[in-house]
Design an enzyme around this catalytic site. Structure first.
Site: not given
Lengths: 499, 499
Positions: A55, A89, A176, A239, A243, A413, A435
């Site tokens: 899922g 959604s 990445k 991470d 960023e 990355e 994100s």
């Protein structure tokens, strides 16, 4: 610096798996990695033993890419991939357009899909994850494994005193690169085996001994050219810091400050754009991607090298200082609190725009000029960018991250995923397809880098370069680590269509 | 809008005191304030009843100013003022040079001075306070009162789960200006009665009913022209937010971004400096100080007013957004955690320099030009500055601060204390003579303002001004509140010698 095939299928540091792992030399030791590719897809059913349904919860950039890659890689097996969305959604129609439908049971309510899956990959937005993880946990079937693609939830649980539910495996596979590049390179992999985005994996809870195997299977099915091991904690830190620094925040600060600098030196807007933004996303990223970090300097003529050296040496320490600050705040939980406060404040209001600055107006014309000439590396821009990248590498190394993580999160990355997208589109596309945690972090820290460059670095770049700082660069162990990683890189660049 | 003498010496909201309080009308109600002045000094022994010795712990800018003002105001009484320093403090010789000596018992070890004092005013650096408050608390004599000049310790105790010691009064008197101006205006008060820096006061713990009287006495002895009541919580929030916004952080972002803008428009460095930094610290600050916030706009010609209006309207919302973010993070404790992390990281390393940016190089020449001409208000700069100031006022009002606190922390402290110092010296002097918490906060948030101005505000300032935003400004209740406060202002500007 070599990669060699390991004689056993696993080491004590990794879980039993049907895949053959390799040992990669890195500065100070070795790391065990898995080289990916489509030739491994026939092994997926065995590696996914016990999993009949995966899922994928959420249809953001990562959910969209991962659900499609997993489905395509598992085509012809008895393992199905279903997408779970929250009621109402807006993403449902796009999921249907990509072949996930209620009719065949591959699209449904997120809690129902959770309840019906053996591996539940949580790719909803961080704020939704913070708000709804308990409901999702409550619907997990016995023995189901929780999958994550970054460490946000670990940080959130720690901050709020929560925990993962007992009795369930918790694994992470963390590409990445942004979601679109995870899909785009996977598609290119149909032509050139192994094309994809590298991933780290972590086993956070392993109640039945299957977690490591499931994680590696998931990564192979995503198309990762190479997969390296980390911990959820280490992944989370690198991470979230990365960023905010060289992947998004710092690069935004670099190009805004350099554009202003070149304009003040008398360049017209398009030239200033070409020397700043276009240079980073184009020739500098390409040189690093193909030839490594040191090549940026080595390919310059002596006069250019002198300019590079002054810029690099002036940049390194101030950039390192901000990256250390970011690291402290992420490790402390302060940065995550600020994200949660921002989400609360923003509510349904849109985030502030970042694409209205005068610099971006010159972008279209600079892109139109590309066909006519090859843009050379600007030595000053290259020094600033490379100095910042090396500062992040050193901060990560000092904090004990594995080298695969350091080079992927600081270099690969950037040059193989984010900057090519920025080159094809623009900064708003690059930043705002990441994100929300990344977008907020870039808005928070980009200006700090910009101000440091303008107020500390550029005034200092007039002085001769400190030889010790340069020497540390030319003899840096990262060059070996990058060379080792480059051997695992398929011979293909990401191909991003201009919109 | 009037101030009237109250018929009683105190109200239910304030403590019994020998001073006569006044009621000041403010938007939506009244506030009780105390008008200061040297004619009140004879009342100090009664107001300080029970206090024979005041210990001032620390000799930073505030300690240095407050110890001297208190001693001078109490000359001829039997109340002594002693300075307490930590062992080996580099400040001892300067304290001796100002007449505090071991020989006469007015200079000593901080813990000994604490143990020997009835009112212990803690003016050491925030980091030292965080590290050593427990040792100090342990040495308090029974019934001694703890004095603070801002709310940092409250925030720190809350963050670490600590508390103030039971049985001791806890009061705050918080001058709305940097330490040097607290002393400088006090000295000017010898000529013009009432010259000084306004202060807020707070009673946080009052075990014996004397706390309010002691706080008012302390404020009068510092020379505060007017003293208004707040809570330690409210003071903490407005103080920490204000220094990150219009007092230091935002003003730094304003002048850096405007300097770059005017340079790019073709101004030479000195002209660009005059239109940006010199304009804010000079004619804009002076106009607001003498004639209020609205006068900045009203004194412009129609063409200038149009420029002002566009700049104001484009500035207000983006500035408000950052100030709301700062407020959330200060209220949440996030900002304080970041200060503590920064102090740990900095250790004994100096803070990064902020005075090397190209703008400051033009400052000396701009100052040298002053004798030759009167610099007019630049309407664009005025719109940006005023828009930001009003955004802070509105954020504070929405969060429920008393109006005296709003106008002092958003307007009066800026135009009557900080900006005049910046005008006489430079930005480094202004920022770096404030507390370390303020200095760190200005470095953290100044760049956020700068980026918002450059990337959001200035591109938007080309469009016509939103009439609703302008209307809210011209009819703003702050103009009445400022007029009421102006009646309490002595007719003297701070006189700061150029170095």
């Amino acid at each position: 610096m070599t990669t060699s095939t390991s004689t056993t299928a696993s080491t004590s540091a990794t879980a039993p798996t049907v895949f053959t792992l390799e040992t990669m030399d890195v500065p100070g030791g070795t790391e065990t990695v898995l080289r990916g590719g489509r030739h491994l897809f026939p092994l997926l059913p065995r590696a996914f033993a016990g999993v009949r349904r995966i899922g994928v919860i959420g249809w953001g950039p990562q959910g969209r890419a991962q659900a499609r890659n997993l489905r395509d890689s598992l085509a012809g097996t008895d393992i199905t991939v279903a997408v779970g969305l929250r009621p109402g959604s807006a993403s449902a129609s796009d999921a249907r357009a990509h072949g996930f439908t209620e009719e065949d049971g591959t699209l449904g309510d997120w809690l129902d899909v959770t309840a019906g899956s053996d591996l539940v990959i949580l790719l909803i937005a961080d704020a939704a994850l913070a708000a709804h993880h308990q409901e999702i946990f409550a619907r997990l079937r016995p023995g189901a494994t929780i999958g994550l693609s970054h460490g946000f939830l670990l940080g959130h649980l720690r901050e709020t005193g929560g925990r993962f539910p007992a009795g369930h495996g918790v694994i992470a596979v963390c590409p990445k690169g942004m979601g679109d590049s995870v899909r785009r390179l996977y598609e290119q992999g149909a032509e050139i085996n192994g094309a994809g985005i590298n991933s780290s994996y972590a086993v956070h809870a392993d109640p039945d001994g299957r977690a490591g195997s499931l994680a590696l299977a998931w990564s192979v099915a995503l198309g990762s050219p190479y997969t390296f091991r980390t911990t959820l904690e280490s992944e989370y830190l690198s991470d979230i810091v990365g960023e905010r620094a060289i992947l998004l925040g710092a690069v935004h600060g670099i190009v805004e400050s350099l554009y202003a600098r070149y304009r003040l030196e008398g360049d017209d807007p398009v030239t200033a754009y070409e020397r700043s933004c276009e240079n980073v996303t184009g020739p500098i990223a390409r040189t690093i991607s193909h030839s490594g970090l040191r090549a940026v300097r080595e390919e310059l003529d002596p006069a250019g090298r002198d300019v590079f050296d002054r810029a690099y040496a002036a940049t390194y320490a101030p950039a390192r200082e901000i990256i250390a600050e970011i690291y402290d705040e992420v490790a402390d939980g302060t940065e995550l609190r600020s994200v949660i406060l921002a989400e609360r404040r923003l509510g349904t209001r849109p985030m502030s725009r970042i694409g209205a600055s005068p610099m971006w107006a010159a972008g279209a014309e600079a892109r139109a000029r590309r066909a006519d000439r090859t843009l050379p590396v600007d030595p000053f821009t290259a020094g600033v960018f490379t100095g910042t990248m090396t500062a992040q590498i050193d901060e990560f190394a000092e904090r004990g991250h594995p080298w695969s993580e350091i080079v992927n999160e600081s270099v690969i990355e950037a040059v193989d995923s984010l900057l090519p997208y920025m080159h094809a589109r623009d900064v708003a596309y690059m930043v705002d397809n990441c994100s929300r945690t990344a977008r907020l972090g870039a808005r928070r820290w980009g200006p700090r880098f910009q101000a440091a460059y303008e107020q500390i670095v550029y005034p200092a770049a007039g002085a001769p370069a400190d030889p010790a700082v340069l020497d540390a660069f030319t003899t840096h162990p990262v060059h070996e680590a990058l060379a080792a990683a480059a051997k695992l890189r398929p011979p293909v660049d990401i191909s991003v269509a201009q919109p």
